[in-house]
Design an enzyme around this catalytic site. Structure first.
Site, short mmCIF file in Angstrom:
data_model
loop_
_atom_site.label_atom_id
_atom_site.label_comp_id
_atom_site.label_asym_id
_atom_site.label_seq_id
_atom_site.Cartn_x
_atom_site.Cartn_y
_atom_site.Cartn_z
CB VAL A 597 -0.94 -0.01 1.22
CG1 VAL A 597 -1.69 1.32 1.33
CG2 VAL A 597 -1.93 -1.16 1.11
CB CYS A 598 3.87 2.20 1.94
SG CYS A 598 4.86 3.66 2.31
CB THR A 599 4.98 0.62 -3.06
OG1 THR A 599 5.98 0.11 -2.19
CG2 THR A 599 5.54 0.81 -4.46
#
Length: 1013
Positions: A597-599
């Site tokens: 998700v962060c990417t």
């Protein structure tokens, strides 16, 4: 040669999977092509079927010969009612129904020089050598591509002559390499650094590249192709950049594929100096011997006026003698070939040459159709120039079990062509088989067609069960042979079963529309598999393949399995106690595994990241928000649900509006506001320092760049158009497809400012944990949605090009890519990636089905050694064909116990049923296994690590009582075994004990196991 004049638009929905294989230019050339096909026996029917499904512009059929019984073993357009009727005329109607966009004609006259000049490609499939030489010479003279295809029993031949200096526009199936740029230096040479995710090792020295989307050093964008050199550190030398502007950000380096030119010899020259497609010197020699065998068969036909009789030793010896007397072949440099003729091979070919087999026709017909496609489209490298394929491994190794002339004589039945190769006794075996076909998609339809033609399950107690839970879509029709336009929306299994029955009225087909997975083991259970002799699987996911293979291993059933991707295909066979078991590729990730998700949210670097983000946007905006708002009456329990966070979703749904939309203009206002929020304000917010003054990005990580809305930019307008239409659909409002009118509206609409996009609700409502006061305030805010009909949640549908779903994802991902300087995907690429579409084409589908059919002969024929079976792989675009013997099952040992993946420990429950202690004692006494842990699935039934009290409680229980106590499940009345797993004292880390089959018999039985200590 003439090219078909056509103004037809390409039906992208129908050919969607094929477009990913061929590309639009090749498809358009195919749609304008004119092909002459002479010979409509089984092989010709396969070529015709594939060409019509793929969408050739015009196909002219030529075969004035009457239909005979032996044709029906492989010719699926003919039936008993067509006997004595011209094959071409009898085939035309059914062939034309496969694809209404293809013109199918019948020509009844002689093949003349004037006729040939009307076509781009001419294919001969049922012809003597004299006709082949005559037509081949004329085609070479007039630059008409020429093919000869032939099958004789279990051997096949294909010849291609595309003339001199034939241009291959696009030699490979691979997409041109595209990689994101990190930096480009000014210098001579300039050094290009790729982003670390770009896969620099795929570029090679000398590759030609161009560039796009570069900011700063814009001189490189769309430049003439430049050669590169790959450095040890993965950077690329790209030539002189010293006079260019400084590189700023973004852009992509794109491989430029070059056309190639090939030249072919005419048939008369290639006959004596053949260039053959082969992988090794041994394969070359075998191909040369088969080449001579075909020449000798033509000579026999010329001299005797008939082909050799089935399994007639005298005729076979005559063919060997004719082959021995032929002019010797010469190598590619004109040198005489020194290796002697393999007379035993020629003899076997002659003995079995009278037959006509559906699987052989499927394989050769697929390759031939692919070569026609190469000829008319300039896509992929053509064969150079001869291909020989044989499946003589289907015959019994022991001469005592080979057919005899009496058993192979004609019976005036639809299987005569097959009986001529394998005999009537084998045909009887086929008819009594009971098979399960899992999957009625493209490969499944081809397999079912093959089953009907060979007569699998077409007599006695035999039959075929086809299982598929899916329904027919329009995009299926270009590959799935048994479906027609009127079948769209119907269950695949039922339509396929009915269509197969029409091909052979004796075939017994039972359709099942339940999925075959862990949820339906009460349907596909012990009793079901006890009635099955074998399984054929045509599935499009590794997860489904693993499950079906595990069922076959559990029930000790042969598994025939096939799959394709584009022009690649594979077929495999797994036989209990003979071959290895099925294993999915070890490196295959979870097919639906998302990126972190962060990417995706903050650090995207590939087009896949941007597409996952855009797909998530669709779900949040148009499905989850509508579902959450529709559930507003249950807000008091919202904190206890697993659903989306309504208070967090509402500001997104409201956007620049403060009330429910009523007009198209309202929807455009919302879409414009969300554009501003997603691609400008949101990005600007990410670029602001944190409270401690740090930034989210650090060098060399590329920072995003806010976009400025511009109604003159197509992608900006597409986003607003798609988003506004989806928002309107969600609220039950009419939308609009008028882009010019939308552009004019956008010129006068003010861009929403930050104050317009501020959250509607106070921060204390941005949580799912709401007290009574907050719930009341939220109810007040939602009143505007309560007065009208509930919202319509939108579910993503990739195959409807009018619904704006793919348009929204394409535009959103493209704009996100612009934010981060990532090369964007076009609409077709976006649809393929987001929709997880597997590129597919009818030729590879038919070929792998034919390869499966060949292995079916061996499985049904009786016990065969490992060396008889073949795994197969083909890549039609690159003329790669491989067949190899499967691996034997790995042998495991523990103490005195030896087993493979196909073995199991069998222990009867006894009468009265044994206790757990009795079971454990039996395993130790009989096999020396001291059980440390006993499992059923994930449920632990026993462990030596338990307390003595807990162990004692379990040991005294009967096994089924223990299972019920631990799992809460009672064995079904028809269930025959409980499958348990063991862990034992002294085992190594890599030891996998065979499963314990605890047999639920009603009467006492002697204690035994099928594994000897």
């Amino acid at each position: 040669m003439d090219v078909l004049e056509t103004s037809k638009l390409l039906d992208e929905e129908l050919y969607s999977r094929q477009l990913y294989v061929l590309g639009l230019p090749a498809m358009q050339r195919l749609q304008g092509a004119k092909v002459l096909l002479s010979g409509l026996q089984g092989l010709g029917a396969e070529v015709a079927k594939n060409l019509v499904l793929m969408g050739v512009g015009s196909l002219t059929l030529h075969d004035p010969h009457p239909t005979c019984w032996s044709d029906l073993a492989a010719q699926f357009f003919l039936s008993e009612k067509d006997l004595a009727r011209s094959r071409a005329e009898a085939s035309q109607e059914l062939l034309a129904k496969l694809n209404g966009a293809v013109q199918v004609h019948v020509y009844t006259g002689d093949i003349t020089e004037d006729l040939l000049q009307n076509f781009q490609v001419v294919v001969l499939t049922t012809s003597n050598l004299e006709e082949q030489l005559k037509v081949g010479t004329l085609c070479h003279k007039h630059r008409v591509c020429f093919l000869v295809a032939d099958t004789r029993g279990l051997v096949g031949q294909l010849f291609c002559d595309f003339g001199e200096n034939f241009t291959v526009q696009d030699p490979t199936e691979a997409e041109p390499l595209t990689a994101a740029i990190q930096h480009i230096s000014k210098g001579s040479p300039g050094i290009l650094t790729l982003r670390k995710e770009a896969g620099a090792h795929y570029f090679r020295d000398g590759d030609l590249v161009t560039f796009s989307g570069i900011e700063g050093m814009v001189e490189l964008n769309h430049c003439d192709p430049r050669p590169i050199r790959v450095q040890e550190d993965g950077t690329l030398e790209i030539g002189d950049t010293s006079n260019f502007s400084c590189y700023s950000r973004g852009g992509a380096v794109i491989e430029v594929t070059s056309s190639r030119t090939v030249s072919h010899e005419p048939l008369d020259a290639a006959l004596l100096q053949p260039r053959v497609v082969a992988r090794s010197p041994q394969d070359v020699h075998r191909a040369h011997c088969l080449h001579q065998a075909f020449r000798a068969l033509h000579k026999f036909q010329q001299l005797r006026g008939r082909p050799p009789q089935p399994w007639d030793p005298a005729d076979a010896e005559r063919v060997v003698g004719l082959a021995r007397a032929l002019d010797p072949l010469r190598g590619t440099e004109g040198e005489p070939l020194e290796k002697p003729l393999d007379e035993a091979l020629v003899r076997t070919v002659a003995l079995s040459s009278a037959g006509s087999l559906s699987p052989m026709a499927a394989v050769l017909g697929a390759v031939a159709a692919q070569e026609v496609l190469k000829a008319v489209s300039g896509k992929f490298m053509p064969l150079d120039q001869w291909l020989y394929f044989d499946a003589l491994d289907c015959l019994p190794e022991d001469e005592e079990h080979l057919p005899n002339p009496e058993d192979c004589s004609p019976r005036c039945c639809r299987y005569d062509g097959q009986i001529a190769v394998f005999g009537a006794g084998f045909q009887e075996k086929l008819s009594h088989q009971r098979y399960l076909l899992v999957g009625a998609g493209a490969i499944g339809c081809e397999l079912l067609k093959g089953f009907a033609l060979v007569g699998l399950g077409a007599g006695g107690s035999g039959g075929v069960t086809v299982a598929d839970m899916d329904h027919i879509e329009r995009s299926n029709l270009s590959r799935q042979f048994l479906f027609r336009t009127q079948d769209i929306g119907k269950p695949k299994a039922k339509v396929a079963a009915e269509a197969a029955h029409r091909l052979n009225s004796d075939l017994r087909v039972t359709p099942l529309t339940h999925p075959l997975d862990s949820t339906t083991e009460h349907i596909y259970g012990d009793e079901f598999f006890s009635r099955v002799d074998g399984v054929a699987a045509a599935l499009d996911s590794f997860q489904a393949r693993r499950y079906v293979a595990a069922r076959c291993t559990h029930y000790l059933k042969p598994l025939l399995e096939a799959g394709t991707q584009g022009t690649r295909g594979s077929a495999s066979v797994f036989i209990p106690h003979v071959t290895e078991e099925y294993k999915a590729p070890a490196s295959t990730p979870s097919e639906d595994a998302p990126y972190p998700v962060c990417t995706v949210r903050y650090f995207p670097s590939t087009v896949e990241h941007t597409l996952q983000w855009a797909r998530g946007e669709f779900e949040g905006l148009f499905r989850q928000s509508a579902e959450a708002i529709n559930r507003q009456q249950a807000l008091t329990s919202l904190a206890d649900t697993d659903g989306p966070n309504l208070p967090a979703l509402l500001p997104v749904v409201l956007g620049a509006l403060r009330s429910r939309p009523r007009t198209w203009r309202d929807c455009v206002m919302w879409a414009l506001g969300h554009w501003q929020l997603s691609f400008h304000d949101g990005i600007a917010q990410l670029l602001r320092p944190n409270e401690d003054g740090t930034l989210l990005w650090s060098d060399p990580t590329p920072r995003p760049k806010p976009l400025e809305f511009d109604a003159g930019q197509d992608m900006h307008v597409l986003y607003v158009l798609a988003a506004a239409n989806l928002y309107a659909q969600m609220h039950g409002l009419p939308g609009s497809q008028d882009q010019p009118a939308l552009r004019e509206m956008l010129k006068v609409l003010p861009l929403p400012g930050p104050q317009d996009l501020a959250p509607v609700f106070p921060s204390d409502l941005a949580s799912a944990k709401l007290g009574p006061e907050q719930v009341q305030r939220l109810h007040e805010a939602l009143k505007v949605w309560s007065v009208d009909a509930p919202l319509r949640p939108l579910r993503f549908e990739k195959d409807d090009d009018s619904n704006f779903h793919v348009d929204f994802v394409t535009a959103a991902a493209s704009l996100r890519a612009q934010n981060y300087g990532i090369p964007p995907a076009n609409r077709a690429q976006s649809k393929r990636i987001v929709g997880q579409i597997i590129p597919a084409i009818a030729t590879s589908t038919a070929a792998v089905a034919g390869l499966v059919g060949l292995e079916l002969y061996k499985v049904v024929g009786g016990p065969r050694p490992l060396r008889a079976f073949r795994h197969s792989y083909l890549h039609l675009a690159e003329n790669s064909f491989s067949r190899w013997v499967p691996s034997a099952p790995a042998i495991q040992k523990f103490n005195s116990l030896t087993w493979t993946c196909w073995d199991r420990l069998k222990v009867p429950a006894g009468q009265p049923e044994r206790t757990l202690k009795s079971l454990l004692d039996h395993l130790q006494e009989q096999h020396g296994l001291k059980v440390n842990m006993l499992l059923q699935g994930k449920a632990m039934l026993y462990s030596v690590r338990w307390s003595p009290e807990k162990q004692a409680q379990c040991l005294s229980l009967r096994v089924t009582e223990l299972v019920q106590q631990v799992t809460g499940q009672v064995p079904e009345p028809e269930q025959q075994v409980l499958v348990l797993e063991l862990s034992c004292e002294g085992e190594d880390e890599d030891t996998t004990f065979p499963p314990l089959h605890y047999e639920l018999c009603k009467e006492a039985a002697p204690l035994h196991s099928n594994i000897e200590p």
